[in-house]
Design an enzyme around this catalytic site. Sequence first.
Site, PDB file in Angstrom:
ATOM      1  N   ARG A 290     -10.204   1.418   7.962  1.00 40.27           N
ATOM      2  CA  ARG A 290      -9.860   0.031   8.243  1.00 40.27           C
ATOM      3  C   ARG A 290     -10.989  -0.706   8.944  1.00 40.27           C
ATOM      4  O   ARG A 290     -10.852  -1.886   9.241  1.00 40.27           O
ATOM      5  CB  ARG A 290      -8.648   0.008   9.155  1.00 40.27           C
ATOM      6  CG  ARG A 290      -7.365  -0.489   8.501  1.00 40.27           C
ATOM      7  CD  ARG A 290      -6.255  -0.224   9.495  1.00 40.27           C
ATOM      8  NE  ARG A 290      -5.106  -1.032   9.348  1.00 40.27           N
ATOM      9  CZ  ARG A 290      -3.955  -0.627   8.776  1.00 40.27           C
ATOM     10  NH1 ARG A 290      -3.869   0.550   8.230  1.00 40.27           N
ATOM     11  NH2 ARG A 290      -2.913  -1.411   8.766  1.00 40.27           N
TER      12      ARG A 290
ATOM     13  N   ARG B 230      10.526  -1.580  11.615  1.00 38.37           N
ATOM     14  CA  ARG B 230       9.385  -1.291  12.484  1.00 38.37           C
ATOM     15  C   ARG B 230       9.251  -2.337  13.575  1.00 38.37           C
ATOM     16  O   ARG B 230       9.467  -3.520  13.325  1.00 38.37           O
ATOM     17  CB  ARG B 230       8.096  -1.271  11.647  1.00 38.37           C
ATOM     18  CG  ARG B 230       7.755   0.094  11.112  1.00 38.37           C
ATOM     19  CD  ARG B 230       6.680   0.035  10.058  1.00 38.37           C
ATOM     20  NE  ARG B 230       5.468  -0.642  10.492  1.00 38.37           N
ATOM     21  CZ  ARG B 230       4.364  -0.758   9.733  1.00 38.37           C
ATOM     22  NH1 ARG B 230       4.356  -0.225   8.528  1.00 38.37           N
ATOM     23  NH2 ARG B 230       3.314  -1.385  10.178  1.00 38.37           N
TER      24      ARG B 230
ATOM     25  N   ARG C 124      -1.461  -8.987  12.753  1.00 37.53           N
ATOM     26  CA  ARG C 124      -1.970  -7.918  11.886  1.00 37.53           C
ATOM     27  C   ARG C 124      -2.807  -8.490  10.727  1.00 37.53           C
ATOM     28  O   ARG C 124      -3.803  -7.899  10.334  1.00 37.53           O
ATOM     29  CB  ARG C 124      -0.808  -7.066  11.361  1.00 37.53           C
ATOM     30  CG  ARG C 124      -0.321  -6.054  12.414  1.00 37.53           C
ATOM     31  CD  ARG C 124       1.114  -5.656  12.215  1.00 37.53           C
ATOM     32  NE  ARG C 124       1.353  -4.997  10.944  1.00 37.53           N
ATOM     33  CZ  ARG C 124       2.545  -4.919  10.359  1.00 37.53           C
ATOM     34  NH1 ARG C 124       3.602  -5.459  10.919  1.00 37.53           N
ATOM     35  NH2 ARG C 124       2.680  -4.301   9.211  1.00 37.53           N
TER      36      ARG C 124
ATOM     37  N   LYS D  86       0.826  -1.222   0.000  1.00 35.35           N
ATOM     38  CA  LYS D  86       0.000   0.000   0.000  1.00 35.35           C
ATOM     39  C   LYS D  86       0.855   1.265   0.000  1.00 35.35           C
ATOM     40  O   LYS D  86       0.617   2.185  -0.775  1.00 35.35           O
ATOM     41  CB  LYS D  86      -0.906   0.053   1.248  1.00 35.35           C
ATOM     42  CG  LYS D  86      -1.953  -1.027   1.333  1.00 35.35           C
ATOM     43  CD  LYS D  86      -2.915  -0.788   2.495  1.00 35.35           C
ATOM     44  CE  LYS D  86      -2.282  -0.832   3.878  1.00 35.35           C
ATOM     45  NZ  LYS D  86      -1.783  -2.143   4.286  1.00 35.35           N
TER      46      LYS D  86
ATOM     47  N   ARG E 212      11.666  -5.649   5.372  1.00 35.17           N
ATOM     48  CA  ARG E 212      11.367  -4.231   5.130  1.00 35.17           C
ATOM     49  C   ARG E 212      12.199  -3.316   6.043  1.00 35.17           C
ATOM     50  O   ARG E 212      12.336  -3.578   7.225  1.00 35.17           O
ATOM     51  CB  ARG E 212       9.874  -3.997   5.377  1.00 35.17           C
ATOM     52  CG  ARG E 212       9.439  -2.561   5.325  1.00 35.17           C
ATOM     53  CD  ARG E 212       7.980  -2.414   5.010  1.00 35.17           C
ATOM     54  NE  ARG E 212       7.084  -2.758   6.114  1.00 35.17           N
ATOM     55  CZ  ARG E 212       5.756  -2.725   6.018  1.00 35.17           C
ATOM     56  NH1 ARG E 212       5.169  -2.401   4.886  1.00 35.17           N
ATOM     57  NH2 ARG E 212       5.002  -3.046   7.044  1.00 35.17           N
TER      58      ARG E 212
END
Length: 242
Positions: free
Chosen positions: A88, A160, A171, A13, A127
């Site tokens: 969301r 993160r 998640r 996203k 990431r």
Amino acid sequence: MVIIMLGAPGTGKGTVSAILKEKLNIAHVSSGDIFRKYSSEDSELGREINSYLKEGNLVPDELTIKMIKERLAEKDVENGVILDGFPRTEAQAIALDKMLEEEGKKVDLVIDLSSPKEEILDRIVTRRICPKCKAVYNTKLNKPKKEGICDICGSELYQREDDTVERVENRIEVYQSQTKPLEEYYEKADKLFKIEITEKTGTMAKEAADIVIEKLINRKENIKWLQSSQKEKLNKWKKLVN
Ligand code: ADP
Ligand code: ZN
């Protein structure tokens, strides 16, 4: 022009939004970035937000809606906005529709990204993020030129806190139970546009952004907006998607 980015964590996203922001010259509002900024602050609100983020749970609707509403009142979103990570939940989607309606606006397009789960997990644990300019890297597929350092602004990249295998599993579950129903919400409104991001077909973020632009160009109702705000860019894109 209001574009929503839907999709489970790790589907891309943020990366697709960043490309679209540049190409369409509109604002990119990431609810995750807004919350991460607060959660790093030493305040009561910061600690409250951090307690949700670090577990991978959703920040309560009331607080989320309030913060997004404030952000959407800022000047840079006037010409259009990509909402990355908001709404969301169904309550957030309803609140957004109401907010936009008050200003004579509406949601134009909802991009629903998906990816095979093994690719999601792989992408998330590799990431790395720039704390300053928010650029996203990947230690395998999209390495910075110098290890651990942002190509754009030279800051030190970080991982993160919620980008671990256990947090990602949670998640994804939260996504399935609370956000997935929004597909139906936007499908009914005839706004949903699905794209699968996968190495299998080579459809990655850049290709997905091109598909979205092509979709906008092909939709008659968008042409006026595209022409008025992006005149000089339009021909360039046509070449780009052809
Ligand atoms: P991702 O999509 O990779 O999980 P985001 O950066 O969009 O990550 O969001 C990070 C975290 O911020 C979420 O796990 C959640 O705690 C919080 N968050 C972001 N957007 C929302 C939202 N619209 N409603 C509630 N919580 C949110
Ligand atoms: Zn940077």
